[in-house]
Design a protein around this motif. Structure first.
Motif, mmCIF file in Angstrom:
data_model
loop_
_atom_site.group_PDB
_atom_site.id
_atom_site.type_symbol
_atom_site.label_atom_id
_atom_site.label_comp_id
_atom_site.label_asym_id
_atom_site.label_seq_id
_atom_site.Cartn_x
_atom_site.Cartn_y
_atom_site.Cartn_z
ATOM 1 N N ARG A 161 0.800 -1.224 0.000
ATOM 2 C CA ARG A 161 0.000 0.000 0.000
ATOM 3 C C ARG A 161 0.836 1.279 0.000
ATOM 4 O O ARG A 161 0.303 2.368 -0.181
ATOM 5 C CB ARG A 161 -0.927 0.006 1.212
ATOM 6 C CG ARG A 161 -1.908 -1.167 1.241
ATOM 7 C CD ARG A 161 -2.746 -1.145 2.518
ATOM 8 N NE ARG A 161 -3.678 -2.261 2.578
ATOM 9 C CZ ARG A 161 -4.891 -2.247 2.049
ATOM 10 N NH1 ARG A 161 -5.319 -1.158 1.422
ATOM 11 N NH2 ARG A 161 -5.688 -3.294 2.136
ATOM 12 N N ASP A 162 2.148 1.192 0.239
ATOM 13 C CA ASP A 162 2.981 2.389 0.364
ATOM 14 C C ASP A 162 3.422 2.911 -1.001
ATOM 15 O O ASP A 162 3.643 2.137 -1.934
ATOM 16 C CB ASP A 162 4.226 2.092 1.200
ATOM 17 C CG ASP A 162 3.884 1.746 2.645
ATOM 18 O OD1 ASP A 162 2.785 2.122 3.090
ATOM 19 O OD2 ASP A 162 4.715 1.098 3.307
ATOM 20 N N ASP A 163 3.579 4.235 -1.101
ATOM 21 C CA ASP A 163 4.168 4.811 -2.310
ATOM 22 C C ASP A 163 5.682 4.640 -2.240
ATOM 23 O O ASP A 163 6.221 4.128 -1.248
ATOM 24 C CB ASP A 163 3.775 6.272 -2.486
ATOM 25 C CG ASP A 163 4.217 7.172 -1.332
ATOM 26 O OD1 ASP A 163 5.062 6.731 -0.513
ATOM 27 O OD2 ASP A 163 3.733 8.307 -1.246
ATOM 28 N N LEU A 164 6.387 5.070 -3.301
ATOM 29 C CA LEU A 164 7.826 4.828 -3.372
ATOM 30 C C LEU A 164 8.596 5.506 -2.231
ATOM 31 O O LEU A 164 9.408 4.846 -1.567
ATOM 32 C CB LEU A 164 8.369 5.263 -4.727
ATOM 33 C CG LEU A 164 9.878 5.076 -4.931
ATOM 34 C CD1 LEU A 164 10.283 3.627 -4.713
ATOM 35 C CD2 LEU A 164 10.289 5.550 -6.327
ATOM 36 N N PRO A 165 8.397 6.792 -1.951
ATOM 37 C CA PRO A 165 9.149 7.402 -0.851
ATOM 38 C C PRO A 165 8.902 6.706 0.493
ATOM 39 O O PRO A 165 9.831 6.518 1.282
ATOM 40 C CB PRO A 165 8.658 8.846 -0.838
ATOM 41 C CG PRO A 165 8.184 9.094 -2.233
ATOM 42 C CD PRO A 165 7.584 7.796 -2.671
ATOM 43 N N SER A 166 7.653 6.344 0.742
ATOM 44 C CA SER A 166 7.342 5.655 1.991
ATOM 45 C C SER A 166 7.978 4.273 2.031
ATOM 46 O O SER A 166 8.413 3.810 3.102
ATOM 47 C CB SER A 166 5.824 5.528 2.151
ATOM 48 O OG SER A 166 5.208 6.789 2.202
ATOM 49 N N THR A 167 8.059 3.632 0.883
ATOM 50 C CA THR A 167 8.677 2.308 0.818
ATOM 51 C C THR A 167 10.166 2.394 1.120
ATOM 52 O O THR A 167 10.711 1.584 1.880
ATOM 53 C CB THR A 167 8.453 1.685 -0.570
ATOM 54 O OG1 THR A 167 7.054 1.547 -0.809
ATOM 55 C CG2 THR A 167 9.110 0.309 -0.663
ATOM 56 N N VAL A 168 10.834 3.390 0.539
ATOM 57 C CA VAL A 168 12.262 3.584 0.802
ATOM 58 C C VAL A 168 12.492 3.822 2.293
ATOM 59 O O VAL A 168 13.392 3.235 2.910
ATOM 60 C CB VAL A 168 12.811 4.766 -0.024
ATOM 61 C CG1 VAL A 168 14.233 5.116 0.409
ATOM 62 C CG2 VAL A 168 12.783 4.422 -1.514
ATOM 63 N N GLU A 169 11.670 4.668 2.884
ATOM 64 C CA GLU A 169 11.803 4.976 4.310
ATOM 65 C C GLU A 169 11.557 3.738 5.159
ATOM 66 O O GLU A 169 12.265 3.488 6.151
ATOM 67 C CB GLU A 169 10.814 6.075 4.692
ATOM 68 C CG GLU A 169 10.901 6.500 6.145
ATOM 69 C CD GLU A 169 9.925 7.601 6.488
ATOM 70 O OE1 GLU A 169 9.866 8.002 7.672
ATOM 71 O OE2 GLU A 169 9.198 8.070 5.580
#
Length: 607
Positions: free
Chosen positions: A237-245
């Motif tokens: 469910r996470d977008d790319l920036p949230s996934t990286v974090e």
């Protein structure tokens, strides 16, 4: 980290033949796994042996552990590995009225098994294997961690079961003879070339491995296996920036947790992305970070024998960047080719070796153990984040193991007796293994075909390729009494990244984009941008020359492997130039390994 061994009888007494071998003898076959202590417990129908490598609660963590009620044994446990959330579990169990005598994670496992039974493994975070005996139920429970980082195997007998961390402990019991059948030879060959591990199987007939992520229960009624963990699909469910974090948070938490120990801890540092990320995350957590690497020499081009960038300059850059206390291990060619070292590696692995790859790693681990009982490794990152050359849509779509489509390996079965090679039929066997593995994979409804293929690629790497590397690391490190921890295989990190869309893992057009982004602020640009460089191999022509001489002497003096080989093909191998592609030096290593394996185990052949 430790070695486990034992037996249990289902007829109210120990298995037949137990009186012919002491539990101490079975346990001592794995003395290198636990150099700090050795002990045993015996009851009317069972015996548990344990060798200990002390890393937590050095005084209080002795095993086997026994829980009594009413003056009788209710539960006896032997455990190996590390439970990184043992403090949290201890607090929970204490709140439920449990009392502890030590600070060790092994006592937490004892109380967890007593409190939660078969549900206990799912509560444990870490790498582990354990055996639990309940006399009242005549029940033996064998458990292995989610990825099989720690080994555990067993064999049924006519009236019980024998188990151990390694086959050599089980085979020390007279009720378990060493036998080699066609399926065992297939497993022996494929687990080394081209690195396909079949869950549960071993090279020895009748000897099974506890599968990763499973609870195996043995009682008078038979064997029951229940999987408590597996790689399953979940919506991301996470977008790319949230996934990286999130990746950064999970990896950082894993590294911090795995640095905890009551003994000195080091980090293996090759200068590649994976080990550099571990080192960079570890650096703020310790006053002095100790790192180690291996150097097998460079050619005039500054590359190794496979044309890959050498680790040295990148490792040196990271050492300066992090200000670590560093040591480089540089084995000499004559040491890598030394038959006594090959013999040692073969005995540690109970299987075929990977030649100088294994010998140099064994020497690196020996050097680490001179000062550090524990080290952290970047194992598992390539399988998880997609770092290998075969993580491509075309390779993933192939009806074969994806690494088969990329790795340029000679067909070493040409060195086998033609009749035996035909009976083995390894191409058909590999196709069957692939079909069975691919059938295990689940996908969410609506998953695009390309995404599904790459997810399958990741699954096969994590469950069939990585186990070969984990077994190699475990055997060679424990051969020196060294514990290797693998933060990338924290199961929460694996679950999250496994279910991340592939476009996130390569969002900037490079392999392992997600990992690079997660640690981008920690690494110098040359290291951050460095492509995957596999573990180094020796380039000195003297290495192959030494192997050629050793094989020639075997043919002259006789070898138990001759029964399995096409001797004419082996003689032809000796005449090939060093750059020959029909039979690269792996062919020489196969001949030497088969000879060593047969001399060591002396199996009865049923081929």
């Amino acid at each position: 980290m430790c070695g486990l061994a034992g037996y249990a009888g289902f007829a109210g007494c120990a298995p037949s033949g137990t009186e012919e071998v002491s539990l101490k003898e079975m346990t001592e076959t794995q003395a290198c796994r636990g150099p700090d202590a050795s002990a045993a417990w015996t009851g009317d129908a069972a015996g548990l042996g344990h060798t200990r490598l002390a890393t937590v609660d050095l005084v209080g963590g002795r095993q086997p552990l026994v829980l009594t009620r009413g003056g009788r044994t209710a539960l006896a446990v032997v455990f190996t590995g590390e439970v990184y959330n043992h403090a949290e579990l201890r607090a929970e169990l204490t709140a439920r009225g449990r009392r502890f005598r030590t600070r060790c994670d092994s006592e937490v496992v004892l109380q967890a098994v007593d409190a939660w039974g078969e549900q206990a493994p799912a509560r444990l975070e870490g790498m582990f294997a354990y055996a639990a005996w309940e006399p009242a139920h005549r029940r033996l429970t064998l458990v292995r961690d989610r990825f099989g980082i720690k080994p555990l195997c067993y064999a049924r007998t006519s009236d019980g079961v024998v188990f151990g961390s390694e086959p050599k402990a089980v085979l020390a019991h007279p009720a378990v003879p060493a036998r080699l059948e066609l399926d065992g030879l297939r497993e022996l060959l494929l687990s080394a070339h081209p690195m396909i591990k079949t869950p549960g199987r071993s090279a020895f007939a009748g000897l099974r491995e506890v599968e990763p992520g499973t609870v195996t229960t043995l009682t008078p009624d038979g064997v029951r296996t229940r999987r408590y963990w597996s790689l399953t699909p979940a919506e991301h469910r996470d977008d790319l920036p949230s996934t990286v974090e999130r990746v950064r948070t999970l990896l950082s938490r894993a590294v911090t947790g795995q640095l905890r120990a009551d003994v000195p801890v080091s980090v293996l540092l090759s200068g590649g992305l994976d080990s550099s990320a571990i080192a960079a995350l570890a650096r703020p957590e310790v006053e002095v970070l100790h790192t180690l690497s291996v150097d097998l020499g460079a050619g005039a081009s500054g590359q190794d024998a496979m044309g890959r960038d050498l680790d040295g300059p990148y490792a040196d850059l990271m050492v300066r960047h992090l200000d670590t206390a560093h040591r480089t291990v540089a084995p000499a060619t004559q040491d890598l080719a030394d038959p006594s070292h090959r013999c040692r590696v073969g005995r540690l692995r109970d299987g075929l070796t990977m030649g100088d790859f294994d010998t140099s790693l064994m020497m690196l681990f020996r050097a680490v153990r001179e000062h550090f009982p524990v080290t952290l490794s970047g194992e598992g990152a390539d399988e998880l984040f997609g770092g290998y050359r075969w993580f491509t849509p075309s390779a993933a779509a192939a009806e074969s193991f994806p690494w088969d489509t990329v790795l340029d390996r000679a067909d070493l079965t040409r060195l086998l007796d033609p009749t035996l090679a035909a009976a083995l039929d390894l191409p058909a066997h590999r196709a069957e293994l692939h079909a069975a593995a691919a059938a295990e994979i689940e996908h969410l409804p609506g998953t695009a075909p390309g995404e599904a293929a790459l997810r399958r690629d990741s699954y096969l790497n994590l469950t069939r390729f990585l186990p070969c590397l984990l077994d190699r690391t475990d055997r060679l490190s424990m051969g020196s009494g060294l514990e290797v921890r693998v933060p990338f295989l924290d199961h929460r990190l694996v679950e999250y990244v496994f279910n991340t869309p592939w476009e996130f893992k390569t969002f900037d057009g490079r392999e392992k984009s997600l990992l690079r982004a997660a640690v981008a602020d920690l690494l110098p640009p040359p290291v951050l941008a460095r492509r995957k460089s596999p573990y180094p191999m020796v380039r000195d022509p003297a290495y192959r020359a030494a192997l050629t001489g050793q094989v020639g002497r075997l043919l002259a003096t006789g070898s138990p492997a001759a029964e399995l080989l096409d001797v004419r093909a082996v003689r032809g191998l000796l005449l090939e130039p060093s750059g020959a592609k029909r039979f690269p030096r792996e062919g020489l290593e196969l001949v030497l390994d088969l000879d060593q394996w047969l001399r060591t185990h002396r199996p009865a052949l049923h081929l």
